[in-house]
Design a protein around this motif. Structure first.
Motif: not given
Lengths: 256, 313
Positions: B37-38, B82, B276, B278
């Motif tokens: 994702d990051k 994030t 996100t 996270d």
């Protein structure tokens, strides 16, 4: 001391009025023990509630007189009744568990009738505690100090009922009303309660109005008996008369 | 009483451990890889491996769980994926906002519903009682965020008692911060006041029909004596339990209401962190909410134990 005359109680909570008690007359002399017997629904508890001044529902109509010395309990204001309740009339109910407040200590409940009148009697905390402990001792507790500090759930049924009697007697009332006080107890405990009531009656001269459906208990305790059925008094007399030679068929049925 | 508190405290710690395990396990099982994702489309096998090692995701599950649990006690929940900053410092401010909002709402609920419940029970059948029922229904059925808009409109736009959207940070002006929070707290409180006062009213009426109330009457108590010395102590217990449950719910409802009042609280952070993936932030927020709820129920238990001798055993 207590004179009930033409007592009539009618309910209006259904469409048709319902007569709970009618034409009830009797006299309770100072220091006497009077029993009222009858099956459930005969109006005996209703009579007791009327005497104790606890019938203040709006859907019922009362007539007649209930004289405690020179006060008419049936037709008095709530304030007058309040000054008599707990002071001149003590009452003990059937179910010793539910008739005590579970979150308050026994001592608090025993001395409550006194606490309510604390200002007029000019009492301090210690006076009330002393009186409560004495009364608890007089109803047969060996360790009144411990009972005073206990909560109702920590006592047995018989102990609770004795504590209730102590609470009713703290102001040394003229009249003690017992509404089926032994019904929820087992037989051996019943006997101790009966003996206790007898002893208290002899020692203090408190008049007792004893309501029960159990004729054995009534026979053991009372001097005079009233038999009620469907709101009416069917027979009255001394214990010996009623039990030795019952006139009514209904009384005979109750006895056997 | 000391033994009772100790027992409840042990229970609290066990519950916390169980809850932390469940929370950690759930986010382990949720689909989606935070590393991918990051990195997005720029991902190469090397960068994936490097980031996995950097975030400690290569370690076995139990090892990572152990770090998470010890983090509860040292207040160290690792680093946000994030934002790159420590989760604790990220959360601290948000948690304070939500805590104050919830506490304020609970104070309002308690301060209004208990006297209201007593009053309505005492005057049962009167005009206030007759008005009470329909008003109660309305207050109960309107969700807090609608109430929030309504309150913003009445108090903010018409009466100018506060500036809509003008959140004041507690760091700059503490009383200004509290003042601003009163309005969202009222929005949170109104439905609960309706529920609470109704519960208390019906409990008072039920308790005053019980045998012990008749006994108390027979000793010469008047209505107030009966109510305050006998009935209330029994009748208030379900209400206290209920307020405890509300308190837990407030923290969650607060997440919605803070959006309406533009308060930078936990809610916004929670939603963006879930998007996100996270996980350190999400896990810490969920755990903190769980912990608050547990602490509240602990406090409720203590009050119960104090009021009712039977539960102390």
């Amino acid at each position: 001391m207590l004179t009930v005359k033409d007592l009539k109680i009618e309910f209006f909570d259904h469409e048709l009025p319902e007569v709970a008690v009618e034409d009830v007359d009797f006299v309770l002399e100072d220091g006497d023990i009077l029993g009222i017997v009858g099956e459930s629904g005969s109006g005996k508890s209703m009579t007791a509630m009327a005497i104790a001044g606890l019938l203040n529902r709006k859907d019922l109509q009362k007539s007649g007189n209930i004289m405690l010395d020179d006060v008419d309990l049936l037709n008095s204001s709530r304030a007058t009744l309040r000054s008599i309740q707990g002071k001149e009339i003590g009452i003990v109910f059937q179910d010793p568990l539910n008739s005590m407040n579970p979150v308050l200590r026994v001592g608090y409940q025993v001395e409550e009738a006194m606490r309510i009148r604390r200002k007029e009697l000019n009492l301090c905390k210690e006076d009330m505690k002393k009186a409560a402990i004495e009364t608890l001792a007089s109803v047969g507790f060996d360790d009144p100090e411990r009972i005073y500090r206990s909560y109702p759930h920590e006592l047995s049924g018989g102990q609770r009922q004795r504590a209730q009697i102590a609470a009713a007697l703290i102001m040394k009332p003229k009249l003690l009303i017992c509404d089926e006080p032994t019904t929820a107890l087992d037989v051996t405990v019943q006997k101790t309660i009966i003996d206790l009531l007898k002893k208290l009656n002899e020692e203090t001269g408190t008049g007792i109005l004893f309501i029960s459906h159990d004729l054995g208990v009534v026979k053991a305790l009372c001097k005079k008996v009233i038999v009620m059925r469907n709101g009416l008094v069917v027979e009255e007399g001394t214990v010996d008369e009623i039990f030795g030679n019952p006139k009514e068929e209904y009384t005979r049925q109750l006895i056997y | 009483m000391g033994k009772y508190i100790f027992k409840k405290l042990i229970f609290l710690i066990i519950t916390l451990l169980v809850a932390s395990f469940v929370i950690f396990l759930i986010f382990e099982l949720v689909p989606g890889d935070p590393v991918l994702d990051k990195l997005g489309t720029r991902a190469t096998p090397e960068s994936i491996e490097a980031l996995t090692i950097k975030w400690g995701l290569d370690k076995p599950f139990m090892v990572r769980y152990f770090r998470f649990v010890t983090g509860i006690f040292t207040l160290d929940f690792g680093t946000s994926y994030t934002y790159g900053m420590s989760v604790s410092s990220l959360l601290a401010e948000k948690l304070i906002i939500n805590l104050f909002l919830s506490v304020l709402a609970i104070v309002i609920v308690t301060a209004v519903s208990i006297p209201l419940g007593i009053y309505v029970a005492k005057h049962s059948g009167g005009i206030v009682d007759k008005l009470f029922y329909p008003l109660n229904q309305v207050a109960m059925s309107v969700p807090p965020f609608i109430l929030g808009m309504f309150i913003t409109f009445i108090f903010g736009v018409i009466l100018h008692l506060f500036r809509p959207g003008g959140y004041v940070s507690y760091k700059n002006d503490f009383w200004g911060f509290i003042y601003f929070l009163i309005f969202p707290a009222i929005a949170l409180a109104i439905p609960k006041i309706a529920m609470c006062s109704r519960l208390l009213k019906s409990n008072i009426l039920d308790e005053s029909k019980k045998d012990y109330s008749l006994t108390a009457y027979a000793r010469g108590n008047n209505t107030s004596g009966l109510l305050y010395k006998h009935v209330l102590k029994n009748a208030i217990m379900p209400t206290i339990t209920f307020i405890g449950m509300i308190a837990a719910d407030m923290i969650v409802s607060g997440i919605v209401i803070e959006q309406v009042f533009s308060i930078p609280g936990l809610g916004q952070l929670l939603v963006s962190s879930i998007n996100t993936r996270d996980f350190p932030v999400v896990e810490a927020i969920v755990l903190m909410i769980a912990l608050l709820i547990m602490v509240i129920s602990f406090i409720t238990d203590i009050i119960h134990g104090y009021l009712d001798p039977r539960v102390r055993v």
